[in-house]
Design a protein around this motif. Structure first.
Motif, PDB file in Angstrom:
ATOM      1  N   GLN A 131      33.528  42.390  29.260  1.00  0.00           N
ATOM      2  CA  GLN A 131      33.606  40.941  29.421  1.00  0.00           C
ATOM      3  C   GLN A 131      34.697  40.563  30.415  1.00  0.00           C
ATOM      4  O   GLN A 131      34.512  39.689  31.250  1.00  0.00           O
ATOM      5  CB  GLN A 131      33.854  40.270  28.065  1.00  0.00           C
ATOM      6  N   LEU A 132      35.835  41.232  30.342  1.00  0.00           N
ATOM      7  CA  LEU A 132      36.914  40.990  31.285  1.00  0.00           C
ATOM      8  C   LEU A 132      36.459  41.294  32.699  1.00  0.00           C
ATOM      9  O   LEU A 132      36.708  40.516  33.629  1.00  0.00           O
ATOM     10  CB  LEU A 132      38.142  41.834  30.930  1.00  0.00           C
ATOM     11  N   ALA A 133      35.779  42.404  32.897  1.00  0.00           N
ATOM     12  CA  ALA A 133      35.307  42.772  34.233  1.00  0.00           C
ATOM     13  C   ALA A 133      34.345  41.712  34.770  1.00  0.00           C
ATOM     14  O   ALA A 133      34.428  41.328  35.948  1.00  0.00           O
ATOM     15  CB  ALA A 133      34.633  44.144  34.192  1.00  0.00           C
ATOM     16  N   ARG A 134      33.440  41.217  33.910  1.00  0.00           N
ATOM     17  CA  ARG A 134      32.508  40.167  34.355  1.00  0.00           C
ATOM     18  C   ARG A 134      33.260  38.885  34.691  1.00  0.00           C
ATOM     19  O   ARG A 134      32.950  38.210  35.669  1.00  0.00           O
ATOM     20  CB  ARG A 134      31.457  39.916  33.276  1.00  0.00           C
ATOM     21  N   ALA A 135      34.266  38.539  33.894  1.00  0.00           N
ATOM     22  CA  ALA A 135      35.033  37.315  34.142  1.00  0.00           C
ATOM     23  C   ALA A 135      35.810  37.413  35.453  1.00  0.00           C
ATOM     24  O   ALA A 135      35.863  36.462  36.227  1.00  0.00           O
ATOM     25  CB  ALA A 135      35.971  37.048  32.971  1.00  0.00           C
ATOM     26  N   VAL A 136      36.403  38.569  35.711  1.00  0.00           N
ATOM     27  CA  VAL A 136      37.148  38.767  36.958  1.00  0.00           C
ATOM     28  C   VAL A 136      36.187  38.685  38.140  1.00  0.00           C
ATOM     29  O   VAL A 136      36.490  38.050  39.157  1.00  0.00           O
ATOM     30  CB  VAL A 136      37.902  40.124  36.935  1.00  0.00           C
ATOM     31  N   GLU A 137      35.025  39.294  37.999  1.00  0.00           N
ATOM     32  CA  GLU A 137      34.023  39.244  39.072  1.00  0.00           C
ATOM     33  C   GLU A 137      33.574  37.805  39.324  1.00  0.00           C
ATOM     34  O   GLU A 137      33.474  37.367  40.466  1.00  0.00           O
ATOM     35  CB  GLU A 137      32.811  40.104  38.694  1.00  0.00           C
ATOM     36  N   ALA A 138      33.346  37.046  38.269  1.00  0.00           N
ATOM     37  CA  ALA A 138      32.925  35.656  38.408  1.00  0.00           C
ATOM     38  C   ALA A 138      34.006  34.828  39.082  1.00  0.00           C
ATOM     39  O   ALA A 138      33.711  33.993  39.942  1.00  0.00           O
ATOM     40  CB  ALA A 138      32.579  35.073  37.037  1.00  0.00           C
ATOM     41  N   MET A 139      35.246  35.050  38.726  1.00  0.00           N
ATOM     42  CA  MET A 139      36.338  34.307  39.356  1.00  0.00           C
ATOM     43  C   MET A 139      36.444  34.670  40.834  1.00  0.00           C
ATOM     44  O   MET A 139      36.704  33.817  41.677  1.00  0.00           O
ATOM     45  CB  MET A 139      37.656  34.571  38.632  1.00  0.00           C
ATOM     46  N   HIS A 140      36.214  35.942  41.152  1.00  0.00           N
ATOM     47  CA  HIS A 140      36.256  36.387  42.545  1.00  0.00           C
ATOM     48  C   HIS A 140      35.148  35.709  43.347  1.00  0.00           C
ATOM     49  O   HIS A 140      35.366  35.271  44.465  1.00  0.00           O
ATOM     50  CB  HIS A 140      36.140  37.909  42.620  1.00  0.00           C
ATOM     51  N   GLU A 141      33.971  35.610  42.747  1.00  0.00           N
ATOM     52  CA  GLU A 141      32.849  34.951  43.424  1.00  0.00           C
ATOM     53  C   GLU A 141      33.141  33.484  43.658  1.00  0.00           C
ATOM     54  O   GLU A 141      32.777  32.928  44.694  1.00  0.00           O
ATOM     55  CB  GLU A 141      31.563  35.120  42.609  1.00  0.00           C
ATOM     56  N   LEU A 142      33.797  32.818  42.718  1.00  0.00           N
ATOM     57  CA  LEU A 142      34.138  31.408  42.876  1.00  0.00           C
ATOM     58  C   LEU A 142      35.172  31.209  43.974  1.00  0.00           C
ATOM     59  O   LEU A 142      35.170  30.199  44.665  1.00  0.00           O
ATOM     60  CB  LEU A 142      34.681  30.840  41.571  1.00  0.00           C
ATOM     61  N   ALA A 143      36.056  32.158  44.141  1.00  0.00           N
ATOM     62  CA  ALA A 143      37.113  32.052  45.143  1.00  0.00           C
ATOM     63  C   ALA A 143      36.596  32.359  46.540  1.00  0.00           C
ATOM     64  O   ALA A 143      37.217  31.987  47.528  1.00  0.00           O
ATOM     65  CB  ALA A 143      38.258  32.991  44.799  1.00  0.00           C
ATOM     66  N   THR A 144      35.452  33.027  46.676  1.00  0.00           N
ATOM     67  CA  THR A 144      34.878  33.369  47.975  1.00  0.00           C
ATOM     68  C   THR A 144      34.130  32.156  48.504  1.00  0.00           C
ATOM     69  O   THR A 144      33.290  31.593  47.814  1.00  0.00           O
ATOM     70  CB  THR A 144      33.910  34.566  47.830  1.00  0.00           C
ATOM     71  N   PRO A 145      34.401  31.746  49.762  1.00  0.00           N
ATOM     72  CA  PRO A 145      33.704  30.573  50.319  1.00  0.00           C
ATOM     73  C   PRO A 145      32.204  30.859  50.441  1.00  0.00           C
ATOM     74  O   PRO A 145      31.785  31.995  50.624  1.00  0.00           O
ATOM     75  CB  PRO A 145      34.318  30.375  51.703  1.00  0.00           C
ATOM     76  N   ALA A 146      31.403  29.782  50.348  1.00  0.00           N
ATOM     77  CA  ALA A 146      29.954  29.917  50.456  1.00  0.00           C
ATOM     78  C   ALA A 146      29.594  30.388  51.858  1.00  0.00           C
ATOM     79  O   ALA A 146      30.280  30.086  52.833  1.00  0.00           O
ATOM     80  CB  ALA A 146      29.278  28.584  50.156  1.00  0.00           C
ATOM     81  N   ALA A 147      28.500  31.096  52.001  1.00  0.00           N
ATOM     82  CA  ALA A 147      28.062  31.622  53.299  1.00  0.00           C
ATOM     83  C   ALA A 147      27.742  30.491  54.258  1.00  0.00           C
ATOM     84  O   ALA A 147      28.025  30.571  55.435  1.00  0.00           O
ATOM     85  CB  ALA A 147      26.863  32.540  53.107  1.00  0.00           C
ATOM     86  N   GLU A 148      27.125  29.435  53.765  1.00  0.00           N
ATOM     87  CA  GLU A 148      26.788  28.308  54.631  1.00  0.00           C
ATOM     88  C   GLU A 148      27.632  27.110  54.229  1.00  0.00           C
ATOM     89  O   GLU A 148      27.621  26.735  53.063  1.00  0.00           O
ATOM     90  CB  GLU A 148      25.305  27.955  54.473  1.00  0.00           C
ATOM     91  N   PRO A 149      28.334  26.512  55.203  1.00  0.00           N
ATOM     92  CA  PRO A 149      29.110  25.321  54.839  1.00  0.00           C
ATOM     93  C   PRO A 149      28.184  24.238  54.305  1.00  0.00           C
ATOM     94  O   PRO A 149      27.130  23.989  54.868  1.00  0.00           O
ATOM     95  CB  PRO A 149      29.766  24.889  56.139  1.00  0.00           C
ATOM     96  N   GLY A 150      28.588  23.635  53.231  1.00  0.00           N
ATOM     97  CA  GLY A 150      27.802  22.561  52.629  1.00  0.00           C
ATOM     98  C   GLY A 150      26.642  23.074  51.808  1.00  0.00           C
ATOM     99  O   GLY A 150      25.929  22.297  51.206  1.00  0.00           O
TER     100      GLY A 150
END
Length: 147
Positions: A110-129
């Motif tokens: 669960q910790l690994a999934r939570a860390v991965e999810a937080m990392h994904e949220l911190a990464t900017p989207a591929a397309e602006p907007g």
């Protein structure tokens, strides 16, 4: 020695000693006026009970050890019945450890999934907007049943 002295020497209470007596684990001699008296062997029995309880043994599980000492053996675990209780307790502890290891693995996953999810949220989207991935919170789902 009287009940108060035994309680003091064993760092317990007279109430506890009376309870052990009622359960048949401790036997007091009685004086002519009805006072309970104990000897060093009783203190030894009491200390055996206390050690086993600190290890997590239920009071009734201490009975074979007490009976072994009463039979004159040098140690409470010098009898087959005491060894059987040790084996049963070890099996119980092994089962608890296995269950805790399973829970630990689930929490680690669960910790690994939570860390991965937080990392994904911190990464900017591929397309602006463009649409952002919604955060995943797997803690809101019921965990798988424990074995």
């Amino acid at each position: 020695m009287r009940i108060g002295e035994l309680a003091e020497r064993a760092s317990t209470t007279t109430r506890t000693l009376r309870y052990y007596e009622a359960r048949g684990l401790l036997h007091a001699e009685r004086t002519a006026n009805g006072h309970r008296t104990y000897d060093e062997a009783d203190l030894r029995l009491l200390r055996q009970i206390q050690v086993l309880q600190r290890f997590g043994f239920e009071l009734e599980e201490t009975r074979p050890f007490v009976e072994c000492l009463r039979a004159g053996h040098p140690a409470g675990d010098a009898c087959p019945a005491s060894l059987q209780v040790y084996r049963r307790k070890l099996a119980e502890l092994d089962a608890c450890i296995a269950q805790l290891q399973d829970v630990r693995e689930q929490v680690s996953d669960q910790l690994a999934r939570a860390v991965e999810a937080m990392h994904e949220l911190a990464t900017p989207a591929a397309e602006p907007g463009g649409p952002q991935a919604s955060p995943r919170c797997e803690l809101t789902h019921a965990p798988p049943p424990m074995r």
